[in-house]
Write a protein that holds these residues in place. Structure first.
Motif, PDB file in Angstrom:
ATOM      1  N   HIS A  52      71.125  38.024  60.336  1.00  0.00           N
ATOM      2  CA  HIS A  52      70.399  38.277  61.573  1.00  0.00           C
ATOM      3  C   HIS A  52      70.154  36.976  62.335  1.00  0.00           C
ATOM      4  O   HIS A  52      69.924  35.914  61.734  1.00  0.00           O
ATOM      5  CB  HIS A  52      69.035  38.915  61.271  1.00  0.00           C
ATOM      6  N   GLY A  53      70.194  37.074  63.655  1.00  0.00           N
ATOM      7  CA  GLY A  53      69.847  35.948  64.514  1.00  0.00           C
ATOM      8  C   GLY A  53      69.280  36.463  65.820  1.00  0.00           C
ATOM      9  O   GLY A  53      69.688  37.523  66.305  1.00  0.00           O
ATOM     10  N   VAL A  54      68.342  35.734  66.392  1.00  0.00           N
ATOM     11  CA  VAL A  54      67.731  36.137  67.660  1.00  0.00           C
ATOM     12  C   VAL A  54      67.483  34.904  68.516  1.00  0.00           C
ATOM     13  O   VAL A  54      67.569  33.766  68.033  1.00  0.00           O
ATOM     14  CB  VAL A  54      66.381  36.881  67.451  1.00  0.00           C
ATOM     15  N   GLN A  55      67.164  35.146  69.776  1.00  0.00           N
ATOM     16  CA  GLN A  55      66.729  34.071  70.651  1.00  0.00           C
ATOM     17  C   GLN A  55      65.345  34.396  71.192  1.00  0.00           C
ATOM     18  O   GLN A  55      65.029  35.559  71.471  1.00  0.00           O
ATOM     19  CB  GLN A  55      67.699  33.849  71.810  1.00  0.00           C
ATOM     20  N   LEU A  56      64.546  33.364  71.323  1.00  0.00           N
ATOM     21  CA  LEU A  56      63.191  33.502  71.849  1.00  0.00           C
ATOM     22  C   LEU A  56      62.930  32.350  72.803  1.00  0.00           C
ATOM     23  O   LEU A  56      63.030  31.179  72.409  1.00  0.00           O
ATOM     24  CB  LEU A  56      62.176  33.482  70.701  1.00  0.00           C
ATOM     25  N   ASP A  57      62.650  32.672  74.049  1.00  0.00           N
ATOM     26  CA  ASP A  57      62.377  31.650  75.065  1.00  0.00           C
ATOM     27  C   ASP A  57      63.486  30.607  75.142  1.00  0.00           C
ATOM     28  O   ASP A  57      63.243  29.402  75.250  1.00  0.00           O
ATOM     29  CB  ASP A  57      61.035  30.968  74.789  1.00  0.00           C
ATOM     30  N   GLY A  58      64.728  31.076  75.055  1.00  0.00           N
ATOM     31  CA  GLY A  58      65.870  30.182  75.186  1.00  0.00           C
ATOM     32  C   GLY A  58      66.200  29.375  73.951  1.00  0.00           C
ATOM     33  O   GLY A  58      67.028  28.466  74.014  1.00  0.00           O
ATOM     34  N   VAL A  59      65.572  29.682  72.814  1.00  0.00           N
ATOM     35  CA  VAL A  59      65.827  28.976  71.556  1.00  0.00           C
ATOM     36  C   VAL A  59      66.431  29.959  70.561  1.00  0.00           C
ATOM     37  O   VAL A  59      65.938  31.086  70.406  1.00  0.00           O
ATOM     38  CB  VAL A  59      64.532  28.369  70.973  1.00  0.00           C
ATOM     39  N   ILE A  84      80.526  24.519  63.756  1.00  0.00           N
ATOM     40  CA  ILE A  84      79.438  25.475  63.544  1.00  0.00           C
ATOM     41  C   ILE A  84      79.965  26.867  63.840  1.00  0.00           C
ATOM     42  O   ILE A  84      80.470  27.122  64.947  1.00  0.00           O
ATOM     43  CB  ILE A  84      78.226  25.164  64.455  1.00  0.00           C
ATOM     44  N   ILE A  85      79.884  27.771  62.873  1.00  0.00           N
ATOM     45  CA  ILE A  85      80.370  29.145  63.024  1.00  0.00           C
ATOM     46  C   ILE A  85      79.205  30.095  62.812  1.00  0.00           C
ATOM     47  O   ILE A  85      78.609  30.116  61.729  1.00  0.00           O
ATOM     48  CB  ILE A  85      81.504  29.457  62.029  1.00  0.00           C
ATOM     49  N   LEU A  86      78.884  30.880  63.824  1.00  0.00           N
ATOM     50  CA  LEU A  86      77.717  31.753  63.788  1.00  0.00           C
ATOM     51  C   LEU A  86      78.142  33.210  63.938  1.00  0.00           C
ATOM     52  O   LEU A  86      78.462  33.676  65.040  1.00  0.00           O
ATOM     53  CB  LEU A  86      76.736  31.371  64.900  1.00  0.00           C
ATOM     54  N   ASP A  87      78.174  33.929  62.819  1.00  0.00           N
ATOM     55  CA  ASP A  87      78.444  35.364  62.858  1.00  0.00           C
ATOM     56  C   ASP A  87      77.104  36.069  62.709  1.00  0.00           C
ATOM     57  O   ASP A  87      76.789  36.687  61.687  1.00  0.00           O
ATOM     58  CB  ASP A  87      79.410  35.772  61.752  1.00  0.00           C
ATOM     59  N   ALA A  88      76.290  35.956  63.738  1.00  0.00           N
ATOM     60  CA  ALA A  88      74.931  36.481  63.718  1.00  0.00           C
ATOM     61  C   ALA A  88      74.770  37.501  64.838  1.00  0.00           C
ATOM     62  O   ALA A  88      75.749  37.963  65.421  1.00  0.00           O
ATOM     63  CB  ALA A  88      73.926  35.344  63.867  1.00  0.00           C
ATOM     64  N   CYS A  89      73.524  37.839  65.152  1.00  0.00           N
ATOM     65  CA  CYS A  89      73.208  38.750  66.256  1.00  0.00           C
ATOM     66  C   CYS A  89      73.864  40.119  66.064  1.00  0.00           C
ATOM     67  O   CYS A  89      74.388  40.708  67.017  1.00  0.00           O
ATOM     68  CB  CYS A  89      73.642  38.150  67.600  1.00  0.00           C
ATOM     69  N   ARG A  90      73.878  40.612  64.834  1.00  0.00           N
ATOM     70  CA  ARG A  90      74.522  41.904  64.591  1.00  0.00           C
ATOM     71  C   ARG A  90      73.691  43.056  65.135  1.00  0.00           C
ATOM     72  O   ARG A  90      74.208  44.108  65.456  1.00  0.00           O
ATOM     73  CB  ARG A  90      74.810  42.045  63.098  1.00  0.00           C
ATOM     74  N   ASN A  91      72.399  42.852  65.217  1.00  0.00           N
ATOM     75  CA  ASN A  91      71.504  43.711  65.997  1.00  0.00           C
ATOM     76  C   ASN A  91      70.180  42.961  66.106  1.00  0.00           C
ATOM     77  O   ASN A  91      70.001  41.918  65.464  1.00  0.00           O
ATOM     78  CB  ASN A  91      71.319  45.103  65.377  1.00  0.00           C
ATOM     79  N   ASN A  92      69.254  43.474  66.904  1.00  0.00           N
ATOM     80  CA  ASN A  92      67.948  42.823  67.050  1.00  0.00           C
ATOM     81  C   ASN A  92      66.966  43.459  66.075  1.00  0.00           C
ATOM     82  O   ASN A  92      66.580  44.620  66.252  1.00  0.00           O
ATOM     83  CB  ASN A  92      67.444  42.964  68.485  1.00  0.00           C
ATOM     84  N   PRO A  93      66.543  42.738  65.047  1.00  0.00           N
ATOM     85  CA  PRO A  93      65.644  43.330  64.058  1.00  0.00           C
ATOM     86  C   PRO A  93      64.203  43.435  64.544  1.00  0.00           C
ATOM     87  O   PRO A  93      63.370  44.040  63.873  1.00  0.00           O
ATOM     88  CB  PRO A  93      65.746  42.359  62.882  1.00  0.00           C
ATOM     89  N   PHE A  94      63.909  42.847  65.705  1.00  0.00           N
ATOM     90  CA  PHE A  94      62.536  42.840  66.220  1.00  0.00           C
ATOM     91  C   PHE A  94      62.467  43.529  67.577  1.00  0.00           C
ATOM     92  O   PHE A  94      61.980  42.980  68.561  1.00  0.00           O
ATOM     93  CB  PHE A  94      62.013  41.400  66.336  1.00  0.00           C
ATOM     94  N   ARG A  95      62.962  44.738  67.640  1.00  0.00           N
ATOM     95  CA  ARG A  95      63.057  45.430  68.929  1.00  0.00           C
ATOM     96  C   ARG A  95      61.699  45.691  69.563  1.00  0.00           C
ATOM     97  O   ARG A  95      61.581  45.870  70.766  1.00  0.00           O
ATOM     98  CB  ARG A  95      63.788  46.757  68.739  1.00  0.00           C
TER      99      ARG A  95
END
Length: 331
Positions: free
Chosen positions: A101-108, A148-159
């Motif tokens: 899992h990966g997410v972005q918050l306030d551009g981070v 850097i290889i990022l296979d993240a963001c498969r869904n948003n766990p914090f909807r």
């Protein structure tokens, strides 16, 4: 003698291209791999452990010293990044791979440990790992190349949190780095229907192909992912200028003589030289290439000395005069 000098330099280019052992990538290689699947308080994922384990196997075969950490909490992830950063300070190539899992918050951008318990927006900053933490470790190491290889963001766990967004934002790649995203900024990536995630299944296919540059590996992977998903998942790349790098092999084989592209070489090509435009029957190595080039420049090294007799024998068989070693010509 004039043609002899130019021929040596030209042959050097041909042998470099035809030699299966020639590569611009003879550097120390270190990889850090995270695979996070079994989350405690958010939805688990299907394939990150398979992705991480399969990537570790492939990278070890490609000469990487692999640090593999699966289902990690925040402390373990930080420890892994520190150990990785310390190793790549010795130079060479560093590779970071993350599946989970990966997410972005306030551009981070954040990658998510398995034991998070997010109750508030600010819990993300406290309990998740900023990708900038990883990039900073690489930047501080100041090594030759980082991947850097990022296979993240498969869904948003914090909807349930309005300000926590699906997908990563594009990050500025540190100097000497290339960042490969499994999908475009702000988009989700497929977890895959088979053993691996959609992106990683294609990456595993192309990363072992010989004589593909790093950019070609990522480009072919991206094109295949686009085709498989009918353009719903579009991988992305962010990069600073990086040196040529081949994960496996080196330069592609030459299909025509590069002699024709050398302005100062005489026309028509002498018969004694044209034989070198055919697929070589000799077993030339990087050391042999070093000898040929340094013979032309009058600078013979210990590396080249190992193959000196063999190369000189080949020249003699082709009808060239070979001077005594101390009298090799200088351009």
């Amino acid at each position: 003698m004039y043609y002899f000098l130019r021929t040596i330099l030209s042959i050097c280019l041909i042998v470099c291209a035809l030699s299966p052992g020639f590569s611009l990538s003879a550097e120390s290689r270190t990889a850090l791999i995270f695979g996070n699947k079994d989350y405690k308080s958010v939805s688990s994922l299907k394939n990150p452990l398979n992705d991480a384990n399969d990537m570790a196997v492939v990278l070890e075969k490609l000469g990487f010293d692999v640090i593999l950490k699966n289902n990690t909490d925040l402390a373990q992830m930080r420890d892994g990044v520190r150990a990785f950063g310390d190793r790549i300070k010795d130079g060479g190539v560093g590779l970071f791979y993350y599946a989970g899992h990966g997410v972005q918050l306030d551009g981070v951008n954040y990658i998510i440990p398995v034991e998070v318990d997010i109750k508030r927006k600010y819990d993300v900053e406290d309990q998740c790992l900023r990708m900038n933490y990883v990039l900073s470790a690489m930047e501080e190491a100041n090594n030759k190349l980082n991947i850097i290889i990022l296979d993240a963001c498969r869904n948003n766990p914090f909807r349930g949190f309005r300000d926590i967004s699906t997908g990563f934002v594009s990050m500025k790649a540190p100097q000497g780095s290339i960042i490969a995203y499994s999908t475009a900024p702000g988009k989700t990536a497929g977890d895959g229907t088979g053993r691996n995630g959609t992106y990683t299944s294609s990456l595993l296919k192309y990363i072992v192909r010989p004589n593909l540059s790093l950019y070609e590996v990522f480009n072919r992977t991206g094109l295949e992912v686009k085709e498989k998903t009918n353009n719903t998942q579009v991988p992305w790349i962010s990069s600073s200028p990086v040196p040529p790098f081949y994960l496996k092999g080196g330069l592609p084989k030459v299909t025509k003589s590069p002699l024709s592209d050398i302005p100062f070489f005489p026309r028509p090509l002498p018969q004694s030289v044209e034989i070198w435009t055919e697929p070589t029957k000799q077993s030339h190595t990087t050391a042999a290439v070093t000898y040929i080039y340094e013979a032309a420049t009058g600078n013979i090294t210990e590396l080249g000395n190992r193959y000196r007799d063999k190369i000189e024998q080949v020249f003699r068989q082709k009808g060239y005069e070979v001077k005594a070693r101390r009298d090799l010509p200088v351009l």
